[in-house]
Design a protein around this motif. Structure first.
Motif, mmCIF file in Angstrom:
data_model
loop_
_atom_site.group_PDB
_atom_site.id
_atom_site.type_symbol
_atom_site.label_atom_id
_atom_site.label_comp_id
_atom_site.label_asym_id
_atom_site.label_seq_id
_atom_site.Cartn_x
_atom_site.Cartn_y
_atom_site.Cartn_z
ATOM 1 N N UNK A 18 16.572 -30.011 -36.709
ATOM 2 C CA UNK A 18 16.910 -28.849 -36.174
ATOM 3 C C UNK A 18 15.418 -28.905 -34.769
ATOM 4 N N UNK A 19 14.517 -29.581 -35.098
ATOM 5 C CA UNK A 19 13.714 -29.962 -33.829
ATOM 6 C C UNK A 19 13.677 -30.619 -33.200
ATOM 7 N N UNK A 20 13.939 -31.770 -33.035
ATOM 8 C CA UNK A 20 14.887 -32.634 -32.230
ATOM 9 C C UNK A 20 15.832 -32.635 -31.600
ATOM 10 N N UNK A 25 17.809 -29.690 -26.703
ATOM 11 C CA UNK A 25 18.383 -28.731 -25.737
ATOM 12 C C UNK A 25 16.743 -28.361 -24.138
ATOM 13 N N UNK A 26 16.046 -28.202 -24.638
ATOM 14 C CA UNK A 26 15.040 -28.154 -23.675
ATOM 15 C C UNK A 26 14.749 -28.539 -23.069
ATOM 16 N N UNK A 27 14.951 -30.004 -22.932
ATOM 17 C CA UNK A 27 15.243 -31.807 -21.665
ATOM 18 C C UNK A 27 15.862 -31.407 -20.816
ATOM 19 N N UNK A 32 18.651 -29.834 -16.112
ATOM 20 C CA UNK A 32 19.026 -29.050 -15.237
ATOM 21 C C UNK A 32 18.533 -28.198 -14.385
ATOM 22 N N UNK A 33 17.090 -26.958 -14.501
ATOM 23 C CA UNK A 33 16.660 -26.538 -14.081
ATOM 24 C C UNK A 33 15.759 -27.025 -12.461
ATOM 25 N N UNK A 34 15.575 -28.393 -12.661
ATOM 26 C CA UNK A 34 15.274 -29.329 -11.355
ATOM 27 C C UNK A 34 16.371 -29.863 -10.581
#
Length: 133
Positions: A18-20, A25-27, A32-34
């Motif tokens: 789950x942390x992986x 997903x945060x990466x 995507x945002x950048x």
């Protein structure tokens, strides 16, 4: 002995996935945002911010109707239809002024697309105003 066998057969690494997944997903969201921030022109970012405003406005209207009241139901329908219609017109404007879609809209200049957007918005709000009664 059977009890120790069943406890050792359960995977120990399952909670660590789950942390992986969360970090992956945060990466992905960060990249995507950048990419959006770097590659999207400011004109399209302005249109996107208006689209987000329209989504939030529609959600707030719907939640208000469900939780508080829908007494003048015509007012709710007119406001929600106005929000949805304006979203559709703005999404159409965004697709027409996007330089990536220039081949699809080669006969439509950005000025013509904006004029169509304004005329469509006036007609939409005329019908919405008449629907209110």
């Amino acid at each position: 002995m059977a009890g120790s066998k069943s406890s050792s057969s359960t995977p120990k690494h399952a909670p660590s996935t789950k942390p992986a997944l969360s970090s992956q997903s945060s990466v992905a969201l960060q990249s995507l945002w950048s990419a959006y921030h770097d590659a999207t022109p400011s004109r399209l970012k302005f249109i996107d911010s208006f689209l987000v405003f329209l989504i939030l406005s529609g959600v707030i209207q719907f939640v208000y109707c469900v939780l508080v009241t829908s007494f003048p139901f015509n007012a709710f329908l007119a406001g929600f239809a106005s929000t949805v219609g304006q979203f559709v017109l703005t999404a159409s404007l965004r697709s027409q002024v996007n330089s990536v879609n220039r081949a699809l809209f080669k006969d439509v200049s950005p000025e013509r697309a904006f004029a169509d957007f304004v005329v469509g918005s006036v007609v939409l709000h005329f019908f919405v105003f008449n629907f209110l009664g």
